[in-house]
Design an enzyme around this catalytic site. Structure first.
Site, short mmCIF file in Angstrom:
data_model
loop_
_atom_site.label_atom_id
_atom_site.label_comp_id
_atom_site.label_asym_id
_atom_site.label_seq_id
_atom_site.Cartn_x
_atom_site.Cartn_y
_atom_site.Cartn_z
N LYS A 166 -9.02 45.49 -24.41
CA LYS A 166 -10.20 44.89 -23.78
C LYS A 166 -9.75 43.76 -22.88
CE LYS A 166 -14.56 44.61 -22.95
NZ LYS A 166 -14.22 44.17 -21.57
N SER B 158 -15.09 38.62 -21.59
CA SER B 158 -15.65 39.82 -22.20
C SER B 158 -14.88 40.34 -23.42
CB SER B 158 -15.77 40.94 -21.16
OG SER B 158 -16.84 40.66 -20.29
N LYS C 265 -16.98 40.51 -26.38
CA LYS C 265 -17.77 41.69 -26.73
C LYS C 265 -17.22 42.39 -27.97
CE LYS C 265 -19.43 42.75 -22.01
NZ LYS C 265 -19.16 41.45 -21.38
N TYR D 75 -20.94 49.48 -17.04
CA TYR D 75 -20.54 48.26 -17.75
C TYR D 75 -21.57 47.16 -17.48
CZ TYR D 75 -17.26 44.73 -19.53
OH TYR D 75 -16.66 43.75 -20.26
N SER E 20 -12.88 37.96 -18.57
CA SER E 20 -12.75 36.98 -17.49
C SER E 20 -13.99 36.11 -17.42
CB SER E 20 -12.57 37.68 -16.14
OG SER E 20 -11.48 38.57 -16.13
N GLU F 12 -11.96 49.69 -26.20
CA GLU F 12 -11.77 50.92 -25.43
C GLU F 12 -10.42 51.50 -25.79
OE1 GLU F 12 -12.23 49.18 -21.59
OE2 GLU F 12 -14.31 48.61 -22.01
#
Length: 396
Positions: A341, A90, A93, A176, A344, A298
Site C-alpha cells: 500500500k 493512505s 486505509k 480509488y 501520500s 493490495e
C-alpha cells in the site's frame, strides 16, 4: 542518521540493540550487506527527489532493522530518529480496514450489509444497494478520489452522499476513493458505538503494541512529529478534512508500522479476533489486472514483477475507473503474494510492502511526497536482495 563507512558498524549495533538480537560473526557480515543495500538505494533516491528525511524499517524472519536518514525538520536541523512520526497518508486505509474487519469478527457488522443500515440518513438512496464491502474496495459505483471543496462538515457530507448517483453498478468497477473508504471506516465505527479516532487510538493501535501511532498527535509528542515539505520546499502538515481520519489520518513511526506489518505476516501473538480481522483484510474480493484488491491492502502474485507493481500503483490506477472481476467465492489469504500500500499527503510520502511466505517486509516513510514509482522501485530492490542474498535472522 548519517551513515558512512566509518559509522556503519555503529548503526548496525544500534539496529541490533533495537530489535533485541545478539550478533555473531556471520550475522555481522550479513547485517552489513543489508545496510549497504539500503544505503545504496535510499541515498540516491533522496538526492534525486529532494527528500529531507526518510526512515526505513525492514523485517526479516522476525528480526527488525531501522535506518534513519536526514532531517525531520529543516528549520532547526532536527534529525530523523526511531521516534520520528510521519504522516502515512493512505496507508491509513489498512488500519481502517483492520478496524472494520475487527468489527465483523466481533459480529458488529456484516460486509454484505447495505451501507444505509448503519446510517439511516442514507435510506432511500443508492446506499440501500451499496454494501460495506463495496465501500471498502472502492467498487461502490464511482465515488470520486476526493470530496468536492464544498463538502466541509458532517451536514454537507450527508447531503453529498444523499445527492450522489453512481455511474456504474456496485461491484463492477473500481475507482480509488477517499469518500468510499472514509464512509466505510465511519460506518464501521458507528457499528461499534464509538468515534473512529477513539477506537483507533484506544483499541486498534494498542492491540498491535503500537505506542507511537496517533490520529491526533498529543501535545507531549509534537516534538517527534516531523514536518513535511511541499514541492516548493515549504514546511507543511496535513490539514483537517471530512473523514480524513478514516482515509489518510494516521501518524506513526517506522518502528510502529513495521510491527504492524509483522503482525500482518504472523499473527500468532494476537488474540483470535484480531487474527480473524487480519485475515479479513488479506481476503481477495476483486481482480484488477494482476492486482487483487483486499480490504486496504493490495496483493500481487509472488515473485512480483516490478512492471506489475508499478502499474498497480500508478496514477492511472488511482485516478481512472477500472472494470473488475469479482472473486466468487472470495480468495482466502495467500502466503506467496506481494502485499502493499502506498500513502501520500501534501508533505509526506510512504510505502509499505511485505511477502508472508518469505517473512520479509519493508516500510519507507519520508517527509516529502516524492513520486510513487521511486518508492516502489526502491522497496522492490531491497526486498529482492533479501531473497536472493538471505540475511541472518537472529533471535528477537
Amino acid at each position: 542518521m548519517k551513515k558512512t563507512s566509518a559509522t556503519t558498524t555503529a548503526m548496525i549495533a544500534a539496529a541490533m540493540l533495537c530489535c533485541g538480537a545478539g550478533a555473531h560473526a556471520t550475522d555481522r557480515f550479513d547485517d552489513e550487506q543489508l545496510a549497504r543495500v539500503v544505503d545504496e538505494t535510499i541515498r540516491p533516491l533522496m538526492k534525486e527527489n529532494g527528500v529531507p528525511g526518510i526512515a526505513v524499517a525492514i523485517t526479516v524472519h522476525g528480526k527488525r532493522y531501522i535506518f534513519n536518514y536526514g532531517l525531520a525538520s529543516k528549520a532547526d536541523g532536527q534529525k530523523v530518529t526511531n521516534d520520528t512520526m510521519f504522516e502515512i497518508g493512505s496507508i491509513s486505509k489498512t488500519f481502517t480496514a483492520t478496524l472494520a474487519s475487527y468489527a465483523e469478527a466481533r459480529g458488529e457488522l456484516g460486509l454484505s450489509d447495505p451501507a444505509s443500515k448503519y446510517l439511516p440518513a442514507l435510506a432511500g438512496t443508492p446506499f440501500d444497494e451499496i454494501s460495506l464491502l463495496d465501500l471498502g474496495t472502492y467498487t461502490a459505483g464511482g465515488l470520486p478520489l476526493q470530496f468536492p471543496v464544498s463538502v466541509t462538515n458532517q451536514e454537507s457530507v450527508i447531503d453529498y452522499y444523499k445527492g450522489w448517483r453512481p455511474t456504474y453498478a456496485a461491484g463492477t468497477h473500481r475507482l480509488y476513493s477517499n469518500p468510499s473508504i472514509g464512509l466505510f471506516g465511519h460506518l464501521a465505527a458507528k457499528s461499534m458505538g464509538q468515534p473512529f479516532a477513539d477506537l483507533m487510538e484506544g483499541t486498534i493501535f494498542p492491540a498491535f503494541g503500537l505506542t507511537s501511532s496517533f490520529i491526533t498527535v498529543p501535545q507531549d509528542r509534537l516534538g517527534d512529529y516531523a514536518y513535511g515539505y511541499s514541492k516548493a520546499g515549504k514546511p507543511v502538515r496535513v490539514t483537517p478534512g471530512v473523514l480524513d481520519s478514516e482515509a489518510y489520518g494516521v501518524k506513526t513511526t517506522a518502528a510502529d508500522l513495521i510491527r504492524f506489518v509483522e503482525a500482518n505476516m504472523d499473527g500468532t501473538r494476537l488474540d483470535e479476533t484480531l487474527r480473524r480481522a487480519i485475515a479479513g483484510t488479506h481476503t481477495g474480493y476483486f481482480k484488477v489486472g494482476v492486482m487483487t484488491q483486499g480490504l486496504g491492502w493490495e496483493m500481487y502474485p509472488y515473485p512480483a514483477r516490478l512492471d506489475d507493481l508499478l502499474a498497480g500503483n500508478s496514477s492511472q490506477m488511482a485516478l481512472k475507473p477500472h472494470k473488475v472481476t469479482k472473486l466468487v467465492p472470495p480468495s482466502p489469504p495467500q502466503k506467496s503474494v506481494w502485499v502493499n500500500k502506498t500513502g501520500s499527503t501534501n508533505g509526506f510520502g510512504a510505502y509499505a510492502a511485505f511477502v508472508p511466505a518469505s517473512r520479509i517486509g519493508i516500510v519507507m516513510l519520508a517527509n516529502k511526497n516524492y513520486p510513487i514509482p521511486a518508492r516502489v522501485k526502491a522497496a522492490h530492490r531491497i526486498l529482492t536482495t533479501l531473497v536472493s542474498t538471505p540475511v541472518s535472522a537472529g533471535a528477537r
